[in-house]
Scaffold this motif. Structure first.
Motif, PDB file in Angstrom:
ATOM      1  N   ALA A  69       0.631  -1.755   0.031  1.00  0.00           N
ATOM      2  CA  ALA A  69      -0.005  -0.181  -0.188  1.00  0.00           C
ATOM      3  C   ALA A  69       1.094   1.191  -0.008  1.00  0.00           C
ATOM      4  O   ALA A  69       2.088   1.092   0.588  1.00  0.00           O
ATOM      5  CB  ALA A  69      -1.557   0.021   1.245  1.00  0.00           C
ATOM      6  N   TYR A  70       0.127   2.189  -0.914  1.00  0.00           N
ATOM      7  CA  TYR A  70       1.323   3.751  -1.276  1.00  0.00           C
ATOM      8  C   TYR A  70       0.228   4.854  -0.167  1.00  0.00           C
ATOM      9  O   TYR A  70      -0.644   4.550  -0.790  1.00  0.00           O
ATOM     10  CB  TYR A  70       1.741   3.596  -2.364  1.00  0.00           C
ATOM     11  CG  TYR A  70       2.871   2.554  -2.330  1.00  0.00           C
ATOM     12  CD1 TYR A  70       4.069   2.996  -2.574  1.00  0.00           C
ATOM     13  CD2 TYR A  70       2.212   1.433  -2.594  1.00  0.00           C
ATOM     14  CE1 TYR A  70       5.310   2.202  -3.276  1.00  0.00           C
ATOM     15  CE2 TYR A  70       3.374   0.194  -3.180  1.00  0.00           C
ATOM     16  CZ  TYR A  70       4.888   0.860  -3.515  1.00  0.00           C
ATOM     17  OH  TYR A  70       6.097   0.346  -3.580  1.00  0.00           O
ATOM     18  N   ALA A  71       1.023   5.829   0.013  1.00  0.00           N
ATOM     19  CA  ALA A  71       0.516   7.230  -0.098  1.00  0.00           C
ATOM     20  C   ALA A  71       0.532   8.015  -0.901  1.00  0.00           C
ATOM     21  O   ALA A  71       2.101   7.760  -1.474  1.00  0.00           O
ATOM     22  CB  ALA A  71       0.723   7.715   1.509  1.00  0.00           C
ATOM     23  N   GLN A 126       8.456   5.369   0.362  1.00  0.00           N
ATOM     24  CA  GLN A 126       7.989   4.053   0.712  1.00  0.00           C
ATOM     25  C   GLN A 126       6.884   3.870   0.730  1.00  0.00           C
ATOM     26  O   GLN A 126       5.826   4.218   1.267  1.00  0.00           O
ATOM     27  CB  GLN A 126       8.729   3.574   1.382  1.00  0.00           C
ATOM     28  CG  GLN A 126      10.616   4.033   1.707  1.00  0.00           C
ATOM     29  CD  GLN A 126      11.340   3.142   0.694  1.00  0.00           C
ATOM     30  OE1 GLN A 126      10.776   1.267   0.537  1.00  0.00           O
ATOM     31  NE2 GLN A 126      12.095   3.233   0.448  1.00  0.00           N
ATOM     32  N   PRO A 127       6.213   2.104   0.975  1.00  0.00           N
ATOM     33  CA  PRO A 127       5.003   1.579   0.757  1.00  0.00           C
ATOM     34  C   PRO A 127       4.722   2.066   2.096  1.00  0.00           C
ATOM     35  O   PRO A 127       5.652   1.589   3.563  1.00  0.00           O
ATOM     36  CB  PRO A 127       5.257   0.163   0.498  1.00  0.00           C
ATOM     37  CG  PRO A 127       6.658   0.117   0.997  1.00  0.00           C
ATOM     38  CD  PRO A 127       7.408   0.928   0.175  1.00  0.00           C
ATOM     39  N   VAL A 128       3.490   2.486   3.189  1.00  0.00           N
ATOM     40  CA  VAL A 128       3.028   2.256   3.968  1.00  0.00           C
ATOM     41  C   VAL A 128       2.740   0.787   4.666  1.00  0.00           C
ATOM     42  O   VAL A 128       2.585   0.696   6.124  1.00  0.00           O
ATOM     43  CB  VAL A 128       1.488   3.120   4.422  1.00  0.00           C
ATOM     44  CG1 VAL A 128       2.357   4.956   3.662  1.00  0.00           C
ATOM     45  CG2 VAL A 128       0.678   2.828   3.631  1.00  0.00           C
ATOM     46  N   PHE A 186      15.352  -5.998  -1.726  1.00  0.00           N
ATOM     47  CA  PHE A 186      14.524  -4.870  -3.324  1.00  0.00           C
ATOM     48  C   PHE A 186      13.841  -4.092  -2.197  1.00  0.00           C
ATOM     49  O   PHE A 186      13.026  -3.324  -1.243  1.00  0.00           O
ATOM     50  CB  PHE A 186      13.678  -5.891  -3.151  1.00  0.00           C
ATOM     51  CG  PHE A 186      13.189  -7.478  -3.867  1.00  0.00           C
ATOM     52  CD1 PHE A 186      13.885  -7.184  -5.503  1.00  0.00           C
ATOM     53  CD2 PHE A 186      13.050  -8.060  -3.602  1.00  0.00           C
ATOM     54  CE1 PHE A 186      14.051  -8.322  -5.755  1.00  0.00           C
ATOM     55  CE2 PHE A 186      14.065  -9.655  -3.966  1.00  0.00           C
ATOM     56  CZ  PHE A 186      13.812  -9.118  -4.792  1.00  0.00           C
ATOM     57  N   ASP A 187      14.150  -2.493  -3.436  1.00  0.00           N
ATOM     58  CA  ASP A 187      13.273  -1.295  -2.774  1.00  0.00           C
ATOM     59  C   ASP A 187      12.262  -0.900  -3.362  1.00  0.00           C
ATOM     60  O   ASP A 187      12.008  -1.155  -4.541  1.00  0.00           O
ATOM     61  CB  ASP A 187      14.711  -0.548  -2.908  1.00  0.00           C
ATOM     62  CG  ASP A 187      14.481   1.198  -2.834  1.00  0.00           C
ATOM     63  OD1 ASP A 187      13.231   0.857  -2.621  1.00  0.00           O
ATOM     64  OD2 ASP A 187      15.758   2.005  -3.237  1.00  0.00           O
ATOM     65  N   ALA A 233      13.098   3.046  -7.790  1.00  0.00           N
ATOM     66  CA  ALA A 233      13.271   2.120  -7.188  1.00  0.00           C
ATOM     67  C   ALA A 233      12.983   1.206  -8.332  1.00  0.00           C
ATOM     68  O   ALA A 233      13.388   0.465  -8.796  1.00  0.00           O
ATOM     69  CB  ALA A 233      13.529   1.592  -6.165  1.00  0.00           C
ATOM     70  N   ILE A 234      11.708   0.585  -8.223  1.00  0.00           N
ATOM     71  CA  ILE A 234      11.301  -0.037  -9.013  1.00  0.00           C
ATOM     72  C   ILE A 234      11.028  -0.240 -10.152  1.00  0.00           C
ATOM     73  O   ILE A 234      11.216  -1.160 -10.874  1.00  0.00           O
ATOM     74  CB  ILE A 234       9.528  -0.611  -8.522  1.00  0.00           C
ATOM     75  CG1 ILE A 234       9.350  -1.111  -7.541  1.00  0.00           C
ATOM     76  CG2 ILE A 234       8.329  -0.957  -9.437  1.00  0.00           C
ATOM     77  CD1 ILE A 234       7.955  -0.626  -6.895  1.00  0.00           C
TER      78      ILE A 234
END
Length: 374
Positions: free
Chosen positions: A295-297, A302-304, A329-330, A335-336
Motif C-alpha cells: 500500500a502506498y500514499a 516507501q510503501p506504508v 528489494f527497494d 527503485a521499482i
C-alpha cells in the motif's frame, strides 16, 4: 472439494481493445520521452473511439493514427465486422498532468494512494493459478487460429471461462469450460461448436493433460448465436477487466487498473513488483504459494504497508520472509521503475492475455531469487 473459476477475454473484446489502444498510446509516448507522464482512458462504441486523459511528454504522437492502427491490427478492418479502424470516428480530449500530482511524483513519491497485490503459485510452470492460465491459453489460441485460418469464419471478439476442482488446496481436474466465439453469419451453432472444439479447446487441453480426468462440461457459444460483437455490441472501456488482467479472482485486487498508465503510477508498477517478488519467493523455495500486499500514499516514497500470506506453504515464518524481502528489494517507485526497466515501450502486449505469466515481461523473471537466500 472446491471449484474455482476464472475468465479471459480475447484481444478483440471491446474492453481489451480499449486497453490496447491506451497502452499503444503509452508506448508511443515512452518512445518519445522515457519520463513521459501518461494516464489515458479509451472508450469504444459503435463507430467511435474516444481517448481522454492526461499526458505530459517531450515530443509528438499522432493519437488518431495510433488508435486506428491498433484497431486494424486486432482485426476490425471492415464495417461488416461491426467496427472499422479505417473509418471510425476518433475523438481526443487530452490535457497535461496536474502540477499538484507532479509535485509528489517528481520527488520520488508514489503517483497515488492505493493497494496492490501480487501472487505466485506452483500450480503451473509460469507460477500462475491454473484456472486463469487455461482461460488465457484458450483466448490466445482462439486469436491465433482466427488470424492463421480466416476461412473458418471466426471474428475478433471472444471470451473463455474455466472452472477447476481443487482438493486440499491443490488443483485436481478441469470441471467446466465455457467459450464464446464471434463468428460469420454463415456459420451455424453446430459448426461453430465443432470448429472451436477442434481448433481451440482440444489443442489447449493437450497442454494441460494432467488435469483432464473424467468428463468435462463444455458450453460453446451457449446462447446459440454470436454474430454481432466488439464495440458494435458492447461499449469498451479501459480498465474494466482488472481480474482478467491479474489472477482470475484467486488473489485480491486493490481496484486500480493498469493500461494507459506510466510506471510512476503505483497501480501498475507496484503490482508488477509485487508479482516479481512473489515469484522470487516461490523460486527461492521459501513457499509454494504466496501473496504480497503493498500500500502506498501519494507523494510518499516507501510503501506504508507490506503484508505476506503464504497459505501454510511457507518453509520459514512470514516474518523471516518479510525481512528477506525488505533487505533484498527497494519498493520505492523510482527503485521499482529502475529495477524492472519500466520506462520503455513494453506495454501494448500486456493488454492482451493478462499482465502476468508471460515470460517476456521483466517482472516475470526470477533471477533475483538468490537475493532472498542466505
Amino acid at each position: 472439494m472446491n471449484v474455482y473459476t476464472s475468465e479471459s477475454v480475447s484481444e478483440g473484446h471491446p474492453d481489451k481493445l480499449a486497453d490496447q489502444i491506451s497502452d499503444a498510446l503509452l508506448d508511443a509516448c515512452l518512445e518519445q520521452d522515457p519520463n513521459a507522464r501518461v494516464a489515458i482512458e479509451t472508450l469504444l462504441t459503435r463507430g467511435l473511439a474516444v481517448v481522454a486523459g492526461e499526458v505530459t511528454v517531450e515530443g509528438y504522437i499522432d493519437v488518431a493514427d495510433i488508435v486506428r492502427k491498433t484497431i486494424n491490427e486486432v482485426g476490425y478492418t471492415d464495417t461488416e465486422l461491426g467496427f472499422d479502424g479505417r473509418t471510425c470516428g476518433v475523438l481526443v480530449g487530452i490535457q497535461e498532468q496536474s502540477p499538484d500530482i507532479a509535485m509528489g511524483v517528481d520527488t520520488g513519491g508514489a503517483g497515488d494512494q492505493g493497494m496492490m497485490f501480487g501472487m505466485a503459485s506452483r500450480e503451473t510452470k509460469e507460477l500462475m493459478p491454473l484456472p486463469i492460465s487455461i482461460a488465457h491459453a484458450l483466448t490466445r489460441r482462439g486469436a491465433e487460429v482466427r488470424k492463421k485460418h480466416p476461412s473458418l469464419g471466426f471474428r475478433p471478439d471472444a471470451k473463455s471461462q474455466v472452472s477447476v476442482i481443487y482438493e486440499a488446496g491443490k488443483p485436481r481436474r478441469i470441471d467446466t469450460i465455457v467459450f464464446s466465439q464471434q463468428h460469420a453469419p454463415a456459420l451455424t451453432r453446430d459448426a461453430v461448436q465443432e470448429l472451436v472444439m477442434e481448433h481451440v479447446v482440444k489443442p489447449v487441453l493437450e497442454e494441460y493433460g494432467e488435469f483432464v480426468d473424467g468428463e468435462i462440461k463444455y458450453h460453446v457459444n451457449p446462447t446459440g448465436k454470436f454474430e454481432i460483437g466488439g464495440p458494435q455490441a458492447d461499449t469498451g472501456v479501459t480498465g474494466r477487466k482488472i481480474i482478467v488482467d491479474t489472477y482470475g479472482g484467486m488473489c485480491p485486487h486493490g481496484g486500480g487498473a493498469f493500461s494507459g498508465k506510466d510506471p510512476t503510477k503505483v497501480d501498475r508498477s507496484a503490482a508488477y513488483m509485487a508479482r516479481h517478488v512473489a515469484k522470487c519467493i516461490v523460486a527461492a523455495g521459501l513457499a509454494d504459494k504466496v501473496e504480497i500486499a503493498l500500500a502506498y500514499a501519494i507523494g510518499v516514497v516507501q510503501p506504508v504497508s507490506l503484508n505476506i500470506e503464504t497459505f501454510g506453504t511457507e518453509k520459514e515464518s512470514s516474518e523471516c520472509i518479510e525481512r528477506r524481502i525488505r533487505d533484498a528489494f527497494d519498493m520505492s517507485p523510482k527503485a521499482i521503475i529502475k529495477h524492472l526497466g519500466l520506462q520503455r515501450p513494453i506495454y501494448r502486449n500486456t493488454a492482451k492475455n493478462g499482465h502476468f505469466g508471460n515470460p517476456s515481461f521483466p517482472w516475470e523473471r526470477t533471477t533475483e531469487a538468490d537475493r532472498l537466500k542466505d
